[in-house]
Design a protein around this motif. Structure first.
Motif, PDB file in Angstrom:
ATOM      1  N   ARG A  60       0.855 -12.996  14.248  1.00 51.63           N
ATOM      2  CA  ARG A  60       0.895 -14.088  13.268  1.00 51.63           C
ATOM      3  C   ARG A  60      -0.171 -15.132  13.579  1.00 51.63           C
ATOM      4  O   ARG A  60      -0.791 -15.681  12.674  1.00 51.63           O
ATOM      5  CB  ARG A  60       2.289 -14.719  13.269  1.00 51.63           C
ATOM      6  N   TYR A  61      -0.370 -15.420  14.863  1.00 49.33           N
ATOM      7  CA  TYR A  61      -1.387 -16.387  15.278  1.00 49.33           C
ATOM      8  C   TYR A  61      -2.765 -15.963  14.794  1.00 49.33           C
ATOM      9  O   TYR A  61      -3.564 -16.785  14.360  1.00 49.33           O
ATOM     10  CB  TYR A  61      -1.368 -16.524  16.806  1.00 49.33           C
ATOM     11  N   LEU A  62      -3.052 -14.679  14.861  1.00 52.51           N
ATOM     12  CA  LEU A  62      -4.366 -14.169  14.459  1.00 52.51           C
ATOM     13  C   LEU A  62      -4.549 -14.121  12.943  1.00 52.51           C
ATOM     14  O   LEU A  62      -5.675 -14.214  12.455  1.00 52.51           O
ATOM     15  CB  LEU A  62      -4.592 -12.776  15.056  1.00 52.51           C
ATOM     16  N   LYS A  63      -3.447 -13.995  12.197  1.00 49.51           N
ATOM     17  CA  LYS A  63      -3.551 -13.831  10.742  1.00 49.51           C
ATOM     18  C   LYS A  63      -3.205 -15.081   9.939  1.00 49.51           C
ATOM     19  O   LYS A  63      -3.685 -15.247   8.821  1.00 49.51           O
ATOM     20  CB  LYS A  63      -2.639 -12.690  10.287  1.00 49.51           C
ATOM     21  N   ASP A  64      -2.362 -15.950  10.478  1.00 49.57           N
ATOM     22  CA  ASP A  64      -1.852 -17.105   9.726  1.00 49.57           C
ATOM     23  C   ASP A  64      -2.472 -18.391  10.267  1.00 49.57           C
ATOM     24  O   ASP A  64      -2.129 -18.858  11.355  1.00 49.57           O
ATOM     25  CB  ASP A  64      -0.328 -17.146   9.841  1.00 49.57           C
ATOM     26  N   LYS A  65      -3.385 -18.969   9.513  1.00 51.03           N
ATOM     27  CA  LYS A  65      -4.114 -20.171   9.948  1.00 51.03           C
ATOM     28  C   LYS A  65      -3.167 -21.354  10.191  1.00 51.03           C
ATOM     29  O   LYS A  65      -3.350 -22.115  11.136  1.00 51.03           O
ATOM     30  CB  LYS A  65      -5.176 -20.527   8.898  1.00 51.03           C
ATOM     31  N   GLN A  66      -2.156 -21.510   9.338  1.00 48.29           N
ATOM     32  CA  GLN A  66      -1.229 -22.635   9.520  1.00 48.29           C
ATOM     33  C   GLN A  66      -0.422 -22.477  10.812  1.00 48.29           C
ATOM     34  O   GLN A  66      -0.217 -23.444  11.542  1.00 48.29           O
ATOM     35  CB  GLN A  66      -0.304 -22.769   8.313  1.00 48.29           C
ATOM     36  N   TYR A  67       0.038 -21.259  11.081  1.00 50.57           N
ATOM     37  CA  TYR A  67       0.782 -21.017  12.322  1.00 50.57           C
ATOM     38  C   TYR A  67      -0.114 -21.292  13.528  1.00 50.57           C
ATOM     39  O   TYR A  67       0.302 -21.976  14.473  1.00 50.57           O
ATOM     40  CB  TYR A  67       1.314 -19.578  12.377  1.00 50.57           C
ATOM     41  N   SER A  68      -1.336 -20.792  13.510  1.00 48.45           N
ATOM     42  CA  SER A  68      -2.222 -20.967  14.665  1.00 48.45           C
ATOM     43  C   SER A  68      -2.589 -22.439  14.863  1.00 48.45           C
ATOM     44  O   SER A  68      -2.638 -22.917  15.999  1.00 48.45           O
ATOM     45  CB  SER A  68      -3.478 -20.102  14.543  1.00 48.45           C
ATOM     46  N   THR A  69      -2.808 -23.161  13.783  1.00 53.22           N
ATOM     47  CA  THR A  69      -3.107 -24.593  13.898  1.00 53.22           C
ATOM     48  C   THR A  69      -1.900 -25.343  14.462  1.00 53.22           C
ATOM     49  O   THR A  69      -2.035 -26.200  15.334  1.00 53.22           O
ATOM     50  CB  THR A  69      -3.515 -25.169  12.536  1.00 53.22           C
ATOM     51  N   GLY A  70      -0.718 -25.024  13.956  1.00 49.62           N
ATOM     52  CA  GLY A  70       0.506 -25.647  14.470  1.00 49.62           C
ATOM     53  C   GLY A  70       0.730 -25.319  15.932  1.00 49.62           C
ATOM     54  O   GLY A  70       1.100 -26.193  16.728  1.00 49.62           O
ATOM     55  N   TRP A  71       0.491 -24.065  16.306  1.00 52.75           N
ATOM     56  CA  TRP A  71       0.680 -23.661  17.696  1.00 52.75           C
ATOM     57  C   TRP A  71      -0.275 -24.431  18.607  1.00 52.75           C
ATOM     58  O   TRP A  71       0.132 -24.967  19.633  1.00 52.75           O
ATOM     59  CB  TRP A  71       0.449 -22.149  17.862  1.00 52.75           C
TER      60      TRP A  71
END
Length: 116
Positions: A60-71
């Motif tokens: 998900r981190y690699l595919k979802d920009k919102q998730y990666s930014t939040g993480w």
């Protein structure tokens, strides 16, 4: 002073609703809130806190920009918060050591001055 405000904010967030729920209520996208929650626990763990657990949904981190930014945001903020707390504890402890050493040196100096 600001440290107590941050602690108070965290207690408010933890007291009534999860960080995730509070962020969603404030208008953050659910994917960002998911990432923030995972990153925050990971950041606490990386800083040496016993309350944090490393969690990262790599696909998900690699595919979802919102998730990666939040993480990333959660990791940095929570890691910094724990490190600041640890630094404050260290400074308090070692400041007390310096104070004791100064008081001892001052007392010894007075003793030498009064009893040559």
């Amino acid at each position: 002073m600001w440290r107590w405000m941050v602690v108070g904010a965290w207690l408010l967030l933890a007291g009534c609703a999860s960080t995730h729920d509070t962020m969603v209520q404030q208008g953050y996208p659910p994917a960002f809130a998911d990432g923030f929650q995972d990153g925050c626990g990971s950041g606490r763990q990386a800083a040496g806190s016993i309350t944090g657990q490393f969690t990262k949904n790599v696909p998900r981190y690699l595919k979802d920009k919102q998730y990666s930014t939040g993480w990333d945001d959660g990791f940095r903020q929570c890691q910094a918060s724990v490190q600041n707390h640890n630094n404050d504890d260290w400074a308090t402890q070692h400041g007390d050591d310096r104070e004791r050493a100064w008081q001892q040196q001052k007392t010894q100096g007075e003793g030498r001055a009064y009893h040559p």
